[in-house]
Design an enzyme around this catalytic site. Structure first.
Site, mmCIF file in Angstrom:
data_model
loop_
_atom_site.group_PDB
_atom_site.id
_atom_site.type_symbol
_atom_site.label_atom_id
_atom_site.label_comp_id
_atom_site.label_asym_id
_atom_site.label_seq_id
_atom_site.Cartn_x
_atom_site.Cartn_y
_atom_site.Cartn_z
ATOM 1 N N HIS A 67 0.830 -1.205 0.000
ATOM 2 C CA HIS A 67 0.000 0.000 0.000
ATOM 3 C C HIS A 67 0.863 1.253 0.000
ATOM 4 C CE1 HIS A 67 -3.705 -2.311 0.922
ATOM 5 N NE2 HIS A 67 -2.891 -3.086 1.606
ATOM 6 N N SER A 68 2.106 1.144 -0.418
ATOM 7 C CA SER A 68 3.080 2.228 -0.295
ATOM 8 C C SER A 68 2.674 3.481 -1.059
ATOM 9 C CB SER A 68 4.451 1.751 -0.788
ATOM 10 O OG SER A 68 5.354 2.823 -0.894
#
Length: 295
Positions: A67-68
């Site tokens: 989910h960076s």
């Protein structure tokens, strides 16, 4: 080509929290500088990307989770600038890619999934050297974009402000934004500005070490990191925090998410209730964006 809108908007923060009327609250809307490359991700990538274009770099390698926000912003920038991104991702999402990973695929990034033990080596010199040897012409950017080249981009946050504040709150994940603000404050002789980092993960001592590792002088003072508001770790959240984020948006019209900005706003509310800030304090909350992480 990237259409970044800076300086970002500075606006009063109107909330009905305990003791909020005893101080002046403001929020810097770095979440509005671009619909995709929002907040501190652009600030930290700006000068690294300028160097990449000047050098004619054709490939960038970087790291992040599924989910960076960092990889998401970097993937879009690379796509727009004609640079190949090789994303080294913690965990295997082959069967169920996140929205962020689907975006990277759409932007033609290469994705390699690393197991937890391998990913843990991401900062080790031998590990970095092995990737550099395999990709000798690539530029390697650390996790979160936190490196020396990130600091001047972050410093522009303070140079955009004509108003003086007594306190500034910012989320801390990889340390680059807080380090850049510390250095910028020193350069602008604003040493009376108290910088408060809000830890978004479990890492007391570790996060302070990340910040200090980016600073040329460990003697910088008048900053600290609050470690009480991480809600159990990175990307950990509770129903109470999610409801808080929803209520905040209803009351203020400002969207926040439970990974970074939500925890920072929560910390501000709690610190106000505890009487942490002297009466008359002028407090700035930095909204670092990253709303795509809440998808």
């Amino acid at each position: 080509m990237l259409n970044i809108v800076t300086p970002s908007v500075l606006q009063p923060l109107c909330v009905d929290w305990a003791d909020a009327r005893q101080v002046s609250l403001y929020i810097k809307r770095d979440d509005l500088i671009h619909p995709i490359i929002s907040g501190n991700k652009w600030r930290k990538l700006k000068y690294a990307l300028l160097e990449a274009k000047q050098r004619g770099v054709a490939e960038i390698i970087s790291f992040g989770g599924g989910h960076s926000n960092h990889l998401h912003a970097l993937g879009y920038c690379c796509h727009q600038l004609g640079i190949q991104l090789l994303a080294l991702v913690r965990g295997n999402y082959t069967a169920n890619p996140t929205p962020m990973l689907r975006d990277l695929q759409q932007w033609h990034s290469r994705i390699i999934y690393l197991d937890k033990a391998t990913y843990h080596k991401r900062s080790q010199p031998n590990f970095i050297a092995s990737w550099q040897a395999a990709h000798p012409d690539a530029l390697i950017i650390p996790e979160g974009g936190s490196q020396a080249l990130a600091l001047p981009g972050v410093a522009e946050i303070l140079s955009e402000q004509e108003s003086d504040f007594s306190h500034l709150l910012v989320p801390v994940g990889s340390g680059g934004t807080l380090a850049g603000l510390i250095q910028a404050r020193q350069a602008r002789h604003k040493n009376d500005l108290r910088l408060i980092g809000v830890a978004t993960l479990k890492g007391e001592g570790y996060l302070e070490g990340l910040v200090n590792s980016l600073l040329p002088d460990s003697a910088y003072s008048n900053w600290h990191i609050e470690h009480r508001f991480h809600f159990g770790g990175y990307a950990k959240r509770s129903d109470e925090l999610i409801n808080f984020c929803d209520t905040f948006k209803i009351q203020t019209g400002i969207a926040i998410e439970p990974v970074y900005s939500g925890k920072t706003c929560w910390a501000l509310k709690q610190l106000l209730a505890e009487g942490y800030f002297p009466r008359g304090s002028r407090i700035l909350l930095l909204h670092t964006g990253g709303l795509q992480g809440a998808r």
